[in-house]
Design a protein around this motif. Sequence first.
Motif, PDB file in Angstrom:
ATOM      1  N   TYR A 146      43.527  30.727  49.368  1.00  0.00           N
ATOM      2  CA  TYR A 146      43.933  31.984  48.742  1.00  0.00           C
ATOM      3  C   TYR A 146      44.339  31.760  47.289  1.00  0.00           C
ATOM      4  O   TYR A 146      45.075  30.825  46.983  1.00  0.00           O
ATOM      5  CB  TYR A 146      45.110  32.615  49.487  1.00  0.00           C
ATOM      6  N   VAL A 147      43.861  32.598  46.423  1.00  0.00           N
ATOM      7  CA  VAL A 147      44.279  32.563  45.021  1.00  0.00           C
ATOM      8  C   VAL A 147      45.343  33.637  44.810  1.00  0.00           C
ATOM      9  O   VAL A 147      46.397  33.390  44.254  1.00  0.00           O
ATOM     10  CB  VAL A 147      43.079  32.804  44.087  1.00  0.00           C
ATOM     11  N   CYS A 148      45.049  34.831  45.281  1.00  0.00           N
ATOM     12  CA  CYS A 148      45.997  35.946  45.166  1.00  0.00           C
ATOM     13  C   CYS A 148      46.503  36.308  46.545  1.00  0.00           C
ATOM     14  O   CYS A 148      45.775  36.852  47.367  1.00  0.00           O
ATOM     15  CB  CYS A 148      45.291  37.143  44.525  1.00  0.00           C
ATOM     16  N   LEU A 149      47.759  35.959  46.804  1.00  0.00           N
ATOM     17  CA  LEU A 149      48.344  36.231  48.121  1.00  0.00           C
ATOM     18  C   LEU A 149      48.644  37.707  48.303  1.00  0.00           C
ATOM     19  O   LEU A 149      48.519  38.252  49.392  1.00  0.00           O
ATOM     20  CB  LEU A 149      49.632  35.420  48.296  1.00  0.00           C
ATOM     21  N   CYS A 150      49.045  38.364  47.234  1.00  0.00           N
ATOM     22  CA  CYS A 150      49.392  39.786  47.334  1.00  0.00           C
ATOM     23  C   CYS A 150      48.203  40.613  47.817  1.00  0.00           C
ATOM     24  O   CYS A 150      48.349  41.520  48.610  1.00  0.00           O
ATOM     25  CB  CYS A 150      49.868  40.316  45.997  1.00  0.00           C
TER      26      CYS A 150
ATOM     27  N   PHE B 156      39.020  43.480  42.331  1.00  0.00           N
ATOM     28  CA  PHE B 156      39.817  43.139  43.522  1.00  0.00           C
ATOM     29  C   PHE B 156      41.260  43.614  43.452  1.00  0.00           C
ATOM     30  O   PHE B 156      41.964  43.540  44.451  1.00  0.00           O
ATOM     31  CB  PHE B 156      39.863  41.617  43.708  1.00  0.00           C
ATOM     32  N   GLY B 157      41.721  44.020  42.295  1.00  0.00           N
ATOM     33  CA  GLY B 157      43.134  44.332  42.155  1.00  0.00           C
ATOM     34  C   GLY B 157      43.949  43.059  42.002  1.00  0.00           C
ATOM     35  O   GLY B 157      45.176  43.067  42.096  1.00  0.00           O
ATOM     36  N   LEU B 158      43.247  41.934  41.775  1.00  0.00           N
ATOM     37  CA  LEU B 158      43.895  40.626  41.641  1.00  0.00           C
ATOM     38  C   LEU B 158      44.882  40.629  40.469  1.00  0.00           C
ATOM     39  O   LEU B 158      44.536  41.071  39.376  1.00  0.00           O
ATOM     40  CB  LEU B 158      42.777  39.598  41.423  1.00  0.00           C
ATOM     41  N   GLY B 159      46.091  40.154  40.717  1.00  0.00           N
ATOM     42  CA  GLY B 159      47.083  40.055  39.652  1.00  0.00           C
ATOM     43  C   GLY B 159      47.820  41.349  39.373  1.00  0.00           C
ATOM     44  O   GLY B 159      48.646  41.412  38.475  1.00  0.00           O
ATOM     45  N   ASN B 160      47.551  42.369  40.160  1.00  0.00           N
ATOM     46  CA  ASN B 160      48.170  43.665  39.898  1.00  0.00           C
ATOM     47  C   ASN B 160      49.575  43.804  40.463  1.00  0.00           C
ATOM     48  O   ASN B 160      50.262  44.755  40.145  1.00  0.00           O
ATOM     49  CB  ASN B 160      47.311  44.798  40.469  1.00  0.00           C
ATOM     50  N   GLN B 161      49.979  42.853  41.318  1.00  0.00           N
ATOM     51  CA  GLN B 161      51.325  42.985  41.894  1.00  0.00           C
ATOM     52  C   GLN B 161      52.299  42.020  41.250  1.00  0.00           C
ATOM     53  O   GLN B 161      52.936  42.364  40.269  1.00  0.00           O
ATOM     54  CB  GLN B 161      51.251  42.839  43.398  1.00  0.00           C
ATOM     55  N   CYS B 162      52.392  40.787  41.767  1.00  0.00           N
ATOM     56  CA  CYS B 162      53.378  39.874  41.162  1.00  0.00           C
ATOM     57  C   CYS B 162      52.831  39.192  39.908  1.00  0.00           C
ATOM     58  O   CYS B 162      53.590  38.737  39.067  1.00  0.00           O
ATOM     59  CB  CYS B 162      53.828  38.824  42.182  1.00  0.00           C
ATOM     60  N   GLY B 163      51.498  39.078  39.807  1.00  0.00           N
ATOM     61  CA  GLY B 163      50.885  38.477  38.621  1.00  0.00           C
ATOM     62  C   GLY B 163      50.867  36.956  38.622  1.00  0.00           C
ATOM     63  O   GLY B 163      50.338  36.342  37.702  1.00  0.00           O
ATOM     64  N   LYS B 164      51.432  36.332  39.669  1.00  0.00           N
ATOM     65  CA  LYS B 164      51.522  34.873  39.690  1.00  0.00           C
ATOM     66  C   LYS B 164      50.163  34.195  39.812  1.00  0.00           C
ATOM     67  O   LYS B 164      50.021  33.019  39.526  1.00  0.00           O
ATOM     68  CB  LYS B 164      52.392  34.429  40.875  1.00  0.00           C
ATOM     69  N   CYS B 165      49.192  34.922  40.297  1.00  0.00           N
ATOM     70  CA  CYS B 165      47.883  34.334  40.570  1.00  0.00           C
ATOM     71  C   CYS B 165      46.981  34.286  39.341  1.00  0.00           C
ATOM     72  O   CYS B 165      45.937  33.649  39.371  1.00  0.00           O
ATOM     73  CB  CYS B 165      47.196  35.132  41.659  1.00  0.00           C
ATOM     74  N   THR B 166      47.355  34.954  38.284  1.00  0.00           N
ATOM     75  CA  THR B 166      46.448  35.107  37.144  1.00  0.00           C
ATOM     76  C   THR B 166      46.000  33.762  36.585  1.00  0.00           C
ATOM     77  O   THR B 166      44.822  33.553  36.301  1.00  0.00           O
ATOM     78  CB  THR B 166      47.127  35.930  36.034  1.00  0.00           C
ATOM     79  N   CYS B 167      46.948  32.823  36.456  1.00  0.00           N
ATOM     80  CA  CYS B 167      46.638  31.520  35.876  1.00  0.00           C
ATOM     81  C   CYS B 167      45.660  30.755  36.767  1.00  0.00           C
ATOM     82  O   CYS B 167      44.669  30.197  36.300  1.00  0.00           O
ATOM     83  CB  CYS B 167      47.941  30.744  35.696  1.00  0.00           C
TER      84      CYS B 167
END
Length: 56
Positions: A2-6, A32-43
């Motif tokens: 998993y890259v983006c858990l949210c 995907f909406g990736l990074g739209n919640q906590c943003g920790k996955c962006t990097c």
Amino acid sequence: MYVCLCKGITDKQIVKAVENGAVSVRELRKQFGLGNQCGKCTCMARGVLNEALENT
Ligand code: FES
């Protein structure tokens, strides 16, 4: 992995998106909406994206 858990986005989904033409984190976010919640996955998403781009 998993890259983006949210949003439950995996590295495989990112690789697939690159194969389908995605070239930026912005596109992954839109798709995907990736990074739209906590943003920790962006990097990490950027790392997976860059690696996938190098391999295509
Ligand atoms: Fe991606 Fe939280 S892990 S937005």
